[in-house]
Structure formats: structure tokens, C-alpha cells
Scaffold this active site. Structure first.
Site, PDB file in Angstrom:
ATOM      1  N   THR A  13      -5.415   6.238  -9.376  1.00 21.69           N
ATOM      2  CA  THR A  13      -6.274   7.461  -9.091  1.00 21.69           C
ATOM      3  C   THR A  13      -6.828   7.729  -7.664  1.00 21.69           C
ATOM      4  O   THR A  13      -7.120   8.756  -7.226  1.00 21.69           O
ATOM      5  CB  THR A  13      -7.406   7.767 -10.023  1.00 21.69           C
ATOM      6  OG1 THR A  13      -8.180   6.657  -9.877  1.00 21.69           O
ATOM      7  CG2 THR A  13      -6.911   7.797 -11.496  1.00 21.69           C
ATOM      8  N   CYS A 130      -4.772  -2.007   7.300  1.00 20.75           N
ATOM      9  CA  CYS A 130      -4.108  -0.996   7.880  1.00 20.75           C
ATOM     10  C   CYS A 130      -3.799  -0.926   9.305  1.00 20.75           C
ATOM     11  O   CYS A 130      -2.669  -0.988   9.636  1.00 20.75           O
ATOM     12  CB  CYS A 130      -4.403   0.168   7.351  1.00 20.75           C
ATOM     13  SG  CYS A 130      -6.180   0.431   7.698  1.00 20.75           S
ATOM     14  N   HIS A 243      -4.353   6.569  11.629  1.00 19.35           N
ATOM     15  CA  HIS A 243      -4.968   5.876  12.559  1.00 19.35           C
ATOM     16  C   HIS A 243      -4.282   5.844  13.898  1.00 19.35           C
ATOM     17  O   HIS A 243      -3.141   6.043  13.866  1.00 19.35           O
ATOM     18  CB  HIS A 243      -5.192   4.417  12.328  1.00 19.35           C
ATOM     19  CG  HIS A 243      -6.099   4.258  10.990  1.00 19.35           C
ATOM     20  ND1 HIS A 243      -6.906   5.198  10.311  1.00 19.35           N
ATOM     21  CD2 HIS A 243      -6.287   3.224  10.152  1.00 19.35           C
ATOM     22  CE1 HIS A 243      -7.853   4.555   9.277  1.00 19.35           C
ATOM     23  NE2 HIS A 243      -7.324   3.010   9.241  1.00 19.35           N
ATOM     24  N   GLN A 316      -2.153   5.687   7.911  1.00 22.57           N
ATOM     25  CA  GLN A 316      -2.750   4.465   7.335  1.00 22.57           C
ATOM     26  C   GLN A 316      -2.447   4.403   5.854  1.00 22.57           C
ATOM     27  O   GLN A 316      -2.516   3.181   5.247  1.00 22.57           O
ATOM     28  CB  GLN A 316      -4.622   4.618   7.454  1.00 22.57           C
ATOM     29  CG  GLN A 316      -5.156   3.711   6.892  1.00 22.57           C
ATOM     30  CD  GLN A 316      -5.537   4.389   5.537  1.00 22.57           C
ATOM     31  OE1 GLN A 316      -5.730   5.626   5.275  1.00 22.57           O
ATOM     32  NE2 GLN A 316      -5.678   3.333   4.468  1.00 22.57           N
TER      33      GLN A 316
HETATM   34  P1  A2P Z   1     -11.401   5.620 -10.262  1.00 23.36           P
HETATM   35  O1  A2P Z   1     -10.620   6.740  -9.795  1.00 23.36           O
HETATM   36  O2  A2P Z   1     -11.266   5.517 -11.898  1.00 23.36           O
HETATM   37  O3  A2P Z   1     -12.704   4.955  -9.809  1.00 23.36           O
HETATM   38  P2  A2P Z   1     -10.077   5.139  -3.028  1.00 23.36           P
HETATM   39  O4  A2P Z   1      -9.721   3.940  -2.086  1.00 23.36           O
HETATM   40  O5  A2P Z   1      -8.933   6.119  -2.956  1.00 23.36           O
HETATM   41  O6  A2P Z   1     -11.411   5.323  -3.386  1.00 23.36           O
HETATM   42  O7  A2P Z   1      -9.328   4.684  -4.809  1.00 23.36           O
HETATM   43  C1  A2P Z   1      -9.929   3.585  -5.482  1.00 23.36           C
HETATM   44  C2  A2P Z   1      -9.058   3.278  -6.725  1.00 23.36           C
HETATM   45  O8  A2P Z   1      -9.513   1.994  -7.177  1.00 23.36           O
HETATM   46  C3  A2P Z   1      -9.366   4.483  -7.611  1.00 23.36           C
HETATM   47  O9  A2P Z   1      -8.101   4.493  -8.517  1.00 23.36           O
HETATM   48  C4  A2P Z   1     -10.402   3.771  -8.625  1.00 23.36           C
HETATM   49  O10 A2P Z   1     -10.398   4.266 -10.099  1.00 23.36           O
HETATM   50  C5  A2P Z   1     -10.051   2.209  -8.478  1.00 23.36           C
HETATM   51  N1  A2P Z   1     -11.243   1.478  -8.854  1.00 23.36           N
HETATM   52  C6  A2P Z   1     -12.410   1.305  -8.323  1.00 23.36           C
HETATM   53  N2  A2P Z   1     -13.067   0.536  -8.982  1.00 23.36           N
HETATM   54  C7  A2P Z   1     -12.380  -0.004 -10.115  1.00 23.36           C
HETATM   55  C8  A2P Z   1     -12.711  -0.616 -11.163  1.00 23.36           C
HETATM   56  N3  A2P Z   1     -13.964  -1.514 -11.409  1.00 23.36           N
HETATM   57  N4  A2P Z   1     -11.799  -0.920 -11.986  1.00 23.36           N
HETATM   58  C9  A2P Z   1     -10.347  -0.534 -11.901  1.00 23.36           C
HETATM   59  N5  A2P Z   1     -10.144   0.313 -11.127  1.00 23.36           N
HETATM   60  C10 A2P Z   1     -10.985   0.683 -10.060  1.00 23.36           C
END
Ligand code: A2P
Length: 345
Positions: A13, A130, A243, A316
């Protein structure tokens, strides 16, 4: 029928997750299954994949059963927490976080530079930072012709490096400022819209921030030159995505601008962007969404007879993260390197 593979995206996500989905569809990665994993917050969310709707699952101990490749992009702590379960289930983890990059048992791979390192994996392959990837793609072709003696880099890093929420934060700050209101900060320590600040990663005792040390240490590892002289100043700038980097290179002998230009014009992953009459060179807006690292303004360093200056911009989220990871996955399947070295030996 050609073989196909079961892939899981951990962090589906996020900003990099979205790009991974797009790239797997676009590049027609041979998929038998695609499993989307994120935190419990996102369980049940539906994401588009090549016209289909796929449901996001909360990552759990069972998430990696019958999976061949995990593309992990959910931060270092999540990678550390879940990589052991993924490896135990027989998957190879291509990890986009900093968790394992400097572990000497883990290959750190940029497919245009050191593809053969991927063959040595023991279940985890690390995707470099990156800024490091973008620089490595642009300067390695020159290093192959004449070993680089010293690198001085300055970076201009966009909000996207801090994830999807950081990009939204910068947009909201811009709107607030334009409406005469005070910008709010949550992800970044200071307002980024209409501003810039030295990179917000943790400061170390040496006075460098972690982002700068990643460029130093990871470039040495990828190039296989442990004592490479390299220094960097990393700065966060109010750019949404892609970047930019100003790179000064010192060689043992003079390196002609014409030769550097000719080499980079035909180097994999590089696009030469130079229109001197129009003063048109790589810009983050042009690099956004592109696979190639845009390189230009190649010029003789006026302060050193063996020096070259160049300027680059790269997406990036794409080459700096998702694309490099997908290229590693493609390398593993094309070369039949999925099985860890220990399992083959
Ligand atoms: P979620 O959307 O459920 O928080 P970005 O780097 O764009 O912020 O995205 C971080 C990604 O890592 C997202 O998909 C987020 O899911 C996921 N994520 C963050 N913390 C966890 C966790 N503890 N377990 C699983 N996925 C995680």
C-alpha cells in the site's frame, strides 16, 4: 509454457508498493500468484493490478507459504521482523530497506553494476539506498574505463524518499503556506514546502547523517572497492518525486568530457540529457516516471585536471527502489538463481 513465480509484495500500500505493482504488470513479470501484504491497518483494502482488483492481507507468519519471491518495501523494522519467516518458508527476499544492506552475507545489487553478486544470496538480496543506486548507474560505466579515485556528491532529494505520507504532507504544507497559514509537520521535522533542509536521517558522531553514510558505504560495497574515497552532503528539497545529484569525480588520469559523454550515451540504464544551446539538462520533473537515470552537464572540473563534474536526476521510487528490485527478481528467474547458494552447495 514458460515458468511462472509466486510473488508477495510486503508494503503493497506504500509509494514503492504501488510502483512495484505497476512495474510487475508493465514488464509482464511471469506471475503464478501475486500476494499483497501490509500492516493490519490496510487489511481488506483492494488494489488494482493489471485490471484486476487484489485484496491486501495483514502480514502474518503464514503470509509466505508457497511464495518464491518477496519484494519487501515496508521499512527496516518490518523487514527484520518478517524476513526470517519468509526465508524459512523457502522464499527469496529482495529487500528495499536498510536492514541488511551492510551485512557481509547479503549481496547489495544494482543489476547494471554487479548482477553477479545476486548469485551469492542466502535468501536475502538487498536493494541499495535510492541515491546510491542512481549515482552507481551513472558513474559505474566511467569507473570501468578508468577507476574512480574520489567522489564528492551533493544530493537534492525529493519528498518521495520518505514515502507516500511525506509527499502528501508536502502538498498540504504548500497549500497552507499559499493560504497564509502555518505549515504543519508530522513526517518531516521541518516544513519542506518552499524550504529545504539537510537530510532528516539520524546524525552520527562523525557529523554525517545516515543517508550520507549509506552513499559512502553502499557505493564501496557495490563497486567492490572497500577503500573508495567518497563523501556526500544530502539535502531534502521541496520536489515531490525524483532525486537530483551533483557529482564530482576524480580519476588518476584526465578523463575527456567527449569520452565520458560517448560512454554514458550508450550505458545501460542511463539517458544522456544535454541541450547546451537551450541550457536544458536533467530535471526531476522530467525524470519522474522514467526508468533511466538522466545524466547531463558533463564538464571538466576547473579545479582539477583529472576531474569531471556531472549532474543527474532519477526517479527515486522507480529506479531508486521498485524498478531495481524488479530487475533483481528478473535476474534471479532468468539466471535460475532463486535457490540460495547454501542450498546449491
Ligand atoms: P500500511 O499502509 O498498512 O501502513 P510508505 O513508505 O509509502 O510510507 O509505505 C510503507 C508501506 O509499509 C505501507 O504499505 C505500509 O502499510 C507498510 N508497513 C508499515 N509498517 C508495517 C508493518 N508493521 N507491517 C506490515 N507493513 C507495514
Amino acid at each position: 509454457m514458460a515458468e511462472s513465480y509466486r510473488v508477495a509484495i510486503l508494503g503493497a500500500t506504500g509509494a514503492v508498493g504501488a510502483e512495484l505493482l505497476e512495474l510487475l504488470a508493465q514488464r509482464q513479470f511471469p506471475l503464478a500468484e501475486l500476494r499483497l501484504l501490509a500492516s493490519p491497518r490496510s487489511a481488506g483494502q483492494q488494489l488494482d493490478f493489471g485490471g484486476d482488483r487484489l485484496t491486501v492481507q495483514a502480514v502474518s507468519e503464514d503470509s509466505f507459504q508457497d511464495i518464491d519471491i518477496v519484494l519487501a518495501s515496508a521499512g527496516a523494522s518490518t523487514s527484520k521482523a518478517w524476513a526470517p519467516a519468509a526465508i524459512a518458508a523457502g522464499a527469496v527476499v529482495i529487500d528495499n530497506s536498510s536492514a541488511f544492506r551492510m551485512d557481509f552475507t547479503v549481496p547489495l545489487v544494482v543489476p547494471e553494476v554487479n548482477p553477479e553478486a545476486a548469485a551469492t544470496h542466502r535468501g536475502i538480496i538487498a536493494n541499495p539506498n535510492c541515491t546510491t543506486i542512481l549515482m552507481a548507474v551513472a558513474i559505474y560505466p566511467l569507473h570501468q574505463v578508468q577507476p574512480i579515485q574520489r567522489i564528492v556528491a551533493a544530493t537534492y532529494q525529493s519528498a518521495s524518499g520518505a514515502g507516500a505520507r511525506a509527499m502528501e504532507e508536502m502538498k498540504t504544507q504548500a497549500i497552507a503556506i499559499l493560504q497564509g497559514e502555518a505549515p504543519q509537520t508530522e513526517i518531516f521535522p521541518y516544513p519542506l514546502a518552499f524550504n529545504l533542509f539537510p537530510h532528516n536521517s539520524k546524525l552520527t558522531e562523525q557529523g554525517y547523517c545516515e543517508e550520507e553514510l549509506k552513499m559512502v558505504n553502499e557505493t564501496r560495497k557495490i563497486f567492490g572497492v572497500p577503500d573508495l574515497r567518497i563523501t556526500a552532503t544530502c539535502v531534502r528539497v521541496p520536489v515531490l518525486r525524483a532525486h537530483s545529484e551533483a557529482i564530482n569525480l576524480e580519476f588518476e588520469q584526465p578523463f575527456s568530457v567527449a569520452q565520458a559523454r560517448a560512454i554514458l550515451a550508450s550505458s545501460p540504464g542511463v539517458k544522456l540529457v544535454e541541450d547546451w544551446s537551450a541550457n536544458y539538462f536533467p530535471m526531476p520533473m522530467d525524470a519522474s516516471g522514467q526508468d533511466e537515470v538522466l545524466v547531463g552537464r558533463i564538464r571538466q572540473d576547473l579545479s582539477h585536471p583529472n576531474g569531471l563534474e556531472l549532474w543527474l536526476c532519477g526517479d527515486q521510487i522507480r529506479k531508486g527502489a521498485a524498478l531495481n528490485a524488479v530487475q533483481i527478481a528478473e535476474l534471479l528467474v532468468q539466471k535460475s538463481w532463486l535457490k540460495p547458494l547454501a542450498a546449491i552447495a
